[in-house]
Design a protein around this motif. Structure first.
Motif, PDB file in Angstrom:
ATOM      1  N   ARG B 141       0.881  -1.174   0.000  1.00 38.36           N
ATOM      2  CA  ARG B 141       0.000   0.000   0.000  1.00 38.36           C
ATOM      3  C   ARG B 141       0.915   1.219   0.000  1.00 38.36           C
ATOM      4  NH1 ARG B 141      -3.325  -1.866   5.283  1.00 38.36           N
ATOM      5  NH2 ARG B 141      -1.163  -2.321   5.853  1.00 38.36           N
ATOM      6  N   ARG B 142       0.521   2.277  -0.722  1.00 35.64           N
ATOM      7  CA  ARG B 142       1.415   3.422  -0.861  1.00 35.64           C
ATOM      8  C   ARG B 142       0.830   4.705  -0.284  1.00 35.64           C
ATOM      9  NH1 ARG B 142       5.605   1.689  -3.640  1.00 35.64           N
ATOM     10  NH2 ARG B 142       5.350  -0.254  -4.830  1.00 35.64           N
ATOM     11  N   GLU B 143       1.700   5.457   0.358  1.00 29.37           N
ATOM     12  CA  GLU B 143       1.300   6.733   0.972  1.00 29.37           C
ATOM     13  C   GLU B 143       0.677   7.638  -0.089  1.00 29.37           C
ATOM     14  OE1 GLU B 143       0.820  10.406   2.275  1.00 29.37           O
ATOM     15  OE2 GLU B 143       2.530  10.199   0.921  1.00 29.37           O
ATOM     16  N   GLU B 144       1.224   7.599  -1.333  1.00 31.89           N
ATOM     17  CA  GLU B 144       0.759   8.487  -2.409  1.00 31.89           C
ATOM     18  C   GLU B 144      -0.749   8.377  -2.626  1.00 31.89           C
ATOM     19  OE1 GLU B 144       3.677   6.927  -1.849  1.00 31.89           O
ATOM     20  OE2 GLU B 144       4.207   6.273  -3.885  1.00 31.89           O
ATOM     21  N   ASN B 145      -1.316   7.169  -2.451  1.00 31.55           N
ATOM     22  CA  ASN B 145      -2.781   7.093  -2.608  1.00 31.55           C
ATOM     23  C   ASN B 145      -3.453   6.667  -1.299  1.00 31.55           C
ATOM     24  OD1 ASN B 145      -1.939   4.505  -2.627  1.00 31.55           O
ATOM     25  ND2 ASN B 145      -3.026   3.885  -4.480  1.00 31.55           N
ATOM     26  N   GLY B 146      -2.927   7.254  -0.228  1.00 37.08           N
ATOM     27  CA  GLY B 146      -3.592   7.092   1.067  1.00 37.08           C
ATOM     28  C   GLY B 146      -3.630   5.670   1.586  1.00 37.08           C
ATOM     29  N   PHE B 147      -2.630   4.872   1.194  1.00 29.08           N
ATOM     30  CA  PHE B 147      -2.532   3.487   1.668  1.00 29.08           C
ATOM     31  C   PHE B 147      -3.824   2.701   1.409  1.00 29.08           C
ATOM     32  CE2 PHE B 147       0.475   5.873   4.404  1.00 29.08           C
ATOM     33  CZ  PHE B 147       1.642   5.191   4.100  1.00 29.08           C
ATOM     34  N   ALA B 148      -4.436   2.957   0.245  1.00 32.02           N
ATOM     35  CA  ALA B 148      -5.679   2.252  -0.116  1.00 32.02           C
ATOM     36  C   ALA B 148      -5.404   0.763  -0.334  1.00 32.02           C
ATOM     37  CB  ALA B 148      -6.257   2.864  -1.387  1.00 32.02           C
ATOM     38  N   ILE B 149      -6.453  -0.074  -0.206  1.00 32.61           N
ATOM     39  CA  ILE B 149      -6.340  -1.506  -0.491  1.00 32.61           C
ATOM     40  C   ILE B 149      -5.986  -1.662  -1.973  1.00 32.61           C
ATOM     41  CG2 ILE B 149      -7.570  -3.716  -0.573  1.00 32.61           C
ATOM     42  CD1 ILE B 149      -7.288  -2.734   2.253  1.00 32.61           C
ATOM     43  N   PRO B 150      -4.897  -2.376  -2.293  1.00 30.94           N
ATOM     44  CA  PRO B 150      -4.481  -2.536  -3.695  1.00 30.94           C
ATOM     45  C   PRO B 150      -5.545  -3.285  -4.515  1.00 30.94           C
ATOM     46  CG  PRO B 150      -2.712  -3.147  -2.194  1.00 30.94           C
ATOM     47  CD  PRO B 150      -3.947  -3.001  -1.369  1.00 30.94           C
ATOM     48  N   GLU B 151      -5.449  -3.145  -5.830  1.00 28.16           N
ATOM     49  CA  GLU B 151      -6.377  -3.843  -6.715  1.00 28.16           C
ATOM     50  C   GLU B 151      -6.115  -5.349  -6.711  1.00 28.16           C
ATOM     51  OE1 GLU B 151      -9.029  -2.491  -8.009  1.00 28.16           O
ATOM     52  OE2 GLU B 151      -8.296  -0.729  -6.912  1.00 28.16           O
ATOM     53  N   GLU B 152      -7.096  -6.105  -7.134  1.00 32.86           N
ATOM     54  CA  GLU B 152      -7.008  -7.573  -7.130  1.00 32.86           C
ATOM     55  C   GLU B 152      -5.791  -8.053  -7.900  1.00 32.86           C
ATOM     56  OE1 GLU B 152      -7.528 -11.643  -8.336  1.00 32.86           O
ATOM     57  OE2 GLU B 152      -7.810  -9.983  -9.748  1.00 32.86           O
ATOM     58  N   THR B 175      -0.216   2.944   9.777  1.00 27.87           N
ATOM     59  CA  THR B 175      -0.603   4.153   9.026  1.00 27.87           C
ATOM     60  C   THR B 175      -1.786   4.903   9.611  1.00 27.87           C
ATOM     61  OG1 THR B 175      -2.160   2.968   7.600  1.00 27.87           O
ATOM     62  CG2 THR B 175       0.151   3.019   6.896  1.00 27.87           C
ATOM     63  N   GLY B 176      -2.582   4.235  10.478  1.00 26.25           N
ATOM     64  CA  GLY B 176      -3.772   4.888  11.021  1.00 26.25           C
ATOM     65  C   GLY B 176      -4.920   4.951  10.028  1.00 26.25           C
ATOM     66  N   VAL B 177      -4.736   4.353   8.851  1.00 20.81           N
ATOM     67  CA  VAL B 177      -5.812   4.343   7.856  1.00 20.81           C
ATOM     68  C   VAL B 177      -6.913   3.381   8.303  1.00 20.81           C
ATOM     69  CG1 VAL B 177      -6.403   3.689   5.480  1.00 20.81           C
ATOM     70  CG2 VAL B 177      -4.330   5.021   5.947  1.00 20.81           C
ATOM     71  N   VAL B 178      -8.159   3.791   8.102  1.00 17.21           N
ATOM     72  CA  VAL B 178      -9.322   2.989   8.491  1.00 17.21           C
ATOM     73  C   VAL B 178     -10.007   2.459   7.244  1.00 17.21           C
ATOM     74  CG1 VAL B 178     -11.600   3.068   9.562  1.00 17.21           C
ATOM     75  CG2 VAL B 178      -9.677   4.271  10.621  1.00 17.21           C
ATOM     76  N   TYR B 179     -10.313   1.167   7.233  1.00 20.40           N
ATOM     77  CA  TYR B 179     -10.971   0.563   6.088  1.00 20.40           C
ATOM     78  C   TYR B 179     -12.427   0.275   6.407  1.00 20.40           C
ATOM     79  CZ  TYR B 179      -6.170   0.153   4.616  1.00 20.40           C
ATOM     80  OH  TYR B 179      -4.876   0.454   4.288  1.00 20.40           O
ATOM     81  N   GLY B 180     -13.292   0.603   5.443  1.00 19.64           N
ATOM     82  CA  GLY B 180     -14.733   0.487   5.651  1.00 19.64           C
ATOM     83  C   GLY B 180     -15.323  -0.733   4.966  1.00 19.64           C
ATOM     84  N   ARG B 181     -16.642  -0.711   4.937  1.00 13.78           N
ATOM     85  CA  ARG B 181     -17.409  -1.832   4.399  1.00 13.78           C
ATOM     86  C   ARG B 181     -16.927  -2.254   3.004  1.00 13.78           C
ATOM     87  NH1 ARG B 181     -20.738  -5.783   6.296  1.00 13.78           N
ATOM     88  NH2 ARG B 181     -21.622  -6.742   4.432  1.00 13.78           N
ATOM     89  N   ARG B 182     -16.783  -1.281   2.101  1.00  7.40           N
ATOM     90  CA  ARG B 182     -16.395  -1.579   0.712  1.00  7.40           C
ATOM     91  C   ARG B 182     -15.034  -2.265   0.670  1.00  7.40           C
ATOM     92  NH1 ARG B 182     -18.497   2.920  -1.897  1.00  7.40           N
ATOM     93  NH2 ARG B 182     -20.549   2.475  -2.823  1.00  7.40           N
ATOM     94  N   ASP B 183     -14.090  -1.719   1.454  1.00  7.84           N
ATOM     95  CA  ASP B 183     -12.739  -2.303   1.466  1.00  7.84           C
ATOM     96  C   ASP B 183     -12.789  -3.757   1.922  1.00  7.84           C
ATOM     97  OD1 ASP B 183     -11.314   0.180   0.829  1.00  7.84           O
ATOM     98  OD2 ASP B 183     -11.966   0.832   2.820  1.00  7.84           O
ATOM     99  N   MET B 184     -13.574  -4.003   2.964  1.00  8.28           N
ATOM    100  CA  MET B 184     -13.671  -5.360   3.503  1.00  8.28           C
ATOM    101  C   MET B 184     -14.301  -6.306   2.483  1.00  8.28           C
ATOM    102  SD  MET B 184     -12.268  -5.810   6.347  1.00  8.28           S
ATOM    103  CE  MET B 184     -10.995  -4.568   6.276  1.00  8.28           C
ATOM    104  N   GLU B 185     -15.329  -5.812   1.785  1.00  4.50           N
ATOM    105  CA  GLU B 185     -15.978  -6.650   0.770  1.00  4.50           C
ATOM    106  C   GLU B 185     -14.994  -6.968  -0.355  1.00  4.50           C
ATOM    107  OE1 GLU B 185     -20.584  -5.113   1.492  1.00  4.50           O
ATOM    108  OE2 GLU B 185     -19.337  -4.229  -0.100  1.00  4.50           O
ATOM    109  N   LYS B 186     -14.199  -5.976  -0.710  1.00  2.00           N
ATOM    110  CA  LYS B 186     -13.188  -6.167  -1.773  1.00  2.00           C
ATOM    111  C   LYS B 186     -12.184  -7.257  -1.347  1.00  2.00           C
ATOM    112  CE  LYS B 186      -9.680  -3.378  -4.198  1.00  2.00           C
ATOM    113  NZ  LYS B 186      -9.182  -1.977  -4.321  1.00  2.00           N
ATOM    114  N   LEU B 187     -11.750  -7.171  -0.100  1.00  2.00           N
ATOM    115  CA  LEU B 187     -10.792  -8.169   0.400  1.00  2.00           C
ATOM    116  C   LEU B 187     -11.422  -9.561   0.443  1.00  2.00           C
ATOM    117  CD1 LEU B 187      -9.068  -6.098   3.213  1.00  2.00           C
ATOM    118  CD2 LEU B 187      -7.933  -7.104   1.219  1.00  2.00           C
ATOM    119  N   LEU B 188     -12.690  -9.621   0.853  1.00  2.00           N
ATOM    120  CA  LEU B 188     -13.357 -10.926   0.917  1.00  2.00           C
ATOM    121  C   LEU B 188     -13.505 -11.522  -0.489  1.00  2.00           C
ATOM    122  CD1 LEU B 188     -14.724 -13.121   2.567  1.00  2.00           C
ATOM    123  CD2 LEU B 188     -16.888 -11.890   2.342  1.00  2.00           C
ATOM    124  N   GLU B 189     -13.836 -10.680  -1.455  1.00  2.00           N
ATOM    125  CA  GLU B 189     -13.926 -11.156  -2.844  1.00  2.00           C
ATOM    126  C   GLU B 189     -12.612 -11.789  -3.278  1.00  2.00           C
ATOM    127  OE1 GLU B 189     -15.127  -8.173  -5.722  1.00  2.00           O
ATOM    128  OE2 GLU B 189     -16.877  -7.696  -4.455  1.00  2.00           O
TER     129      GLU B 189
END
Lengths: 397, 397
Positions: B141-152, B175-189
């Motif tokens: 995960r990269r600071e440049e895009n807010g440590f978002a969950i990477p693509e599949e 990082t202190g980044v918080v992941y929400g419902r969408r992020d979790m669903e993406k990871l589960l997929e």
């Protein structure tokens, strides 16, 4: 799909009969628990006194190696009670002896490596070996010769390039046999000859009924790792305060990596344990005498019942008995499911799970002397009455 | 010769600078510790009140899965605070979240298997992987895009037949980044597509500054294992009381084998933790607001110093910052060895050890907001003054 290592792991042989015990209780039957090493003795009140005197406002992470005062207390204790010179730097505080074993196994083996376990052995060693991906290879001790340390050739037979260590408990759980200076020297010779570490679990070291007990630390060898705990000697099983002790700086340095990984042992119980370790000799005398009387009762009951196939324990609080039955686990289960004497029955630990050689221990049980004398006597009467009935039933069929 | 697994293990990146700190203290320098996640908040007194009210005479082994009342308290807490339906049977109490991670890794991998870790990750995951003989494979995960969950596709690249699970913390340490419902669903997929388990460490779940946090338990999937602890949300790090929560009965049944192997978690802290879990919502509000104000101070100080390369945390109490330096570890070391402002300096955690991809994180640090506001502000002034000096020194050479 879960890992083979976990799917192949057996349930604790000490606890697998618990469901049958719960059933029996539901039927209103009183169970004497001789199946588990949970002493009934009160934890000395100094444990709570130390905690209350300190009562940290922030329940903080202690140093990963444990509170310095506790490491000092362990070192002092070893000097005073075991007559060996241990520095606090040699002591790494762990979550009970269990974690110390896990650390030791993880440090001396890579996945696929082997550890020689003197069987019968404390069944949970198997669990820790599985976690680290190592294999326990049994070297058998036999009741017929008092569970003596086997000859070197018995070890050589099974030693390979994958063999990294020998593990045993002294005094021994489950046999109560105590090993002395000569035995330890013999084991160290074997370890040196085959370049192995010697891991000795000494959690019962204060419970020795005379005779010659020698802590492996007295060998003063860098191959030795000793595991200890406040659980049994201070009747503080729930504190989960143990330690790994070695004079091998490389092991200590590397064990610290694991200790830092899990951050710290529990804080309050560490503080309380400082108080326990400062207890005077009279306390240990009380503990030793208490268990001596109990073990004596069990042995006498067995002898009076004509059972001679057991070794009188020199320490700890267990008696391992070879029963005149084919399958001790079936018998133990039957005691819970189908037997009672005036609505009472006795629960014991089948010994099969303490062996890894197939077939061994099938006719053996472990009796834990953890009840006060009158209860223990009654528990044995119930057990032996049950045994008589079982034998009648099975000889009549 | 010790095992490769341990010899190759690195020291905790959070603690390896400790010797330099000790040196500095000897020189009379005051150190602001922003390097470690040990909150300064008082542990709520209910923790001690519960222990004293119970004060068991025998400090006994609790059930291996933990005290039933504590498992109930965790389940109640999840219903009340996380709005998910968890039964006490789904909760296995562990020696801190650390042991829960160890259990999870051991249950889903065989030696040689791989676990995908979203990097930067909590450095100690590496230690637990080593103990069980598994390998962490980074997905960055990269600071440049807010440590978002990477693509599949980023996951697919590194997934093999040996890959068994994905592990991450949410809210994220470091990082202190918080992941929400969408992020979790993406990871589960992703987990479902590649037949992986999803292990989510939610020890910071109460420390969320608005925004959308979703516990992985809300996915209601048998692939999910959640790890939690009282350490951070109740400022009770030293209690070492955590848990493994899953609705997967097979995982629970097998985790029990490991739990029975190490017997039980610490008794007194389990009792105290029941009190903590019963605390009302206003306590969690206090904790959240306290850390929110602190994180705000740190971010403002960074911005005023012209440092923009950091992501404002949505939760936890860490700020990960990319510094205008080549080697943040050298800088952090220099702050302890060679710098002071009026006999004060600041200690931070270099982030390299939170990455397993070589070279990544070399210019990053983690700031832990664990001091009260005025100290934190001063600590940041000292840190930024040090940074200015360091940059001058190195641009002038």
């Amino acid at each position: 799909m879960l890992s083979d290592r976990i799917l192949k792991a057996e349930e604790s042989p000490i606890r697998k009969l618990v469901p049958y015990a719960e059933e029996a209780k539901k039927r209103g039957i009183r169970i004497y628990h001789l199946n588990i090493g949970q002493p009934d003795l009160e934890t000395p009140s100094v444990f709570y006194e130390y905690i209350l005197a300190s009562r940290p406002k922030v329940v903080y992470y202690s140093h990963s190696a444990g509170l310095w005062e506790l490491r000092e207390a362990f070192a002092e204790y070893y000097k005073r009670r075991q007559r060996v010179d241990v520095s606090p730097d040699h002591v790494l505080v762990t979550n009970g002896a269990s974690e110390a074993i896990l650390f030791a196994f993880s440090i001396v083996t890579n996945p696929g490596d082997e550890i020689l376990a003197l069987e019968p052995f404390y069944a949970n060693y198997e669990t820790f070996a599985r976690i680290v991906g190592a294999h326990l290879v049994p070297v058998t001790r036999r009741e017929e010769n008092g569970f003596a340390i086997p000859e070197e050739r018995e070890f050589s037979k099974v030693i390979s390039s994958k063999t990294k260590a020998i593990v045993l408990s002294n005094p021994c759980n489950p046999t109560g046999v105590v090993y002395g200076r000569r035995d330890m020297e013999k084991l160290l010779e074997i370890a040196e000859k085959h370049n192995l570490y010697l891991i000795v679990d000494e959690v019962y070291s204060e419970i020795v009924f005379g005779g010659d007990f020698a802590t492996a630390l007295s060998l003063d060898s860098k191959r030795v790792v000793v595991v200890d705990s406040v659980s049994k000697k201070f009747s503080a099983c729930g504190a989960r305060v143990g330690c790994l002790i070695t004079k091998n700086e490389e092991i200590l340095r590397n064990a610290m990596k694991l200790a830092q990984g899990r951050l710290a042992p529990p804080l309050l119980e560490q503080i309380g344990s400082i108080g326990l370790l400062n207890l005077g000799d009279e306390f240990f005398e009380f503990v030793r005498n208490t268990y001596f009387r109990r073990v004596k009762i069990v042995c006498e009951k067995l002898e009076r019942a004509g059972i001679k196939s057991f070794t009188r324990p020199g320490g700890a609080f267990y008696v391992t008995v070879k029963l005149p039955v084919e399958d001790a686990e079936e018998f133990a289960k039957w005691m819970l499911k189908d037997f009672n004497l005036e609505m009472e029955t006795t629960m014991v630990a089948p010994l099969r799970g303490f062996y890894s050689t197939p077939g061994l221990g099938r006719d053996e049980i472990r009796i834990a002397c953890v009840l006060k004398e009158e209860d223990l006597a009654r528990a044995m009467d119930v057990l032996l009455e049950g045994l008589k009935t079982w034998i009648e039933v099975y000889s009549s069929t």
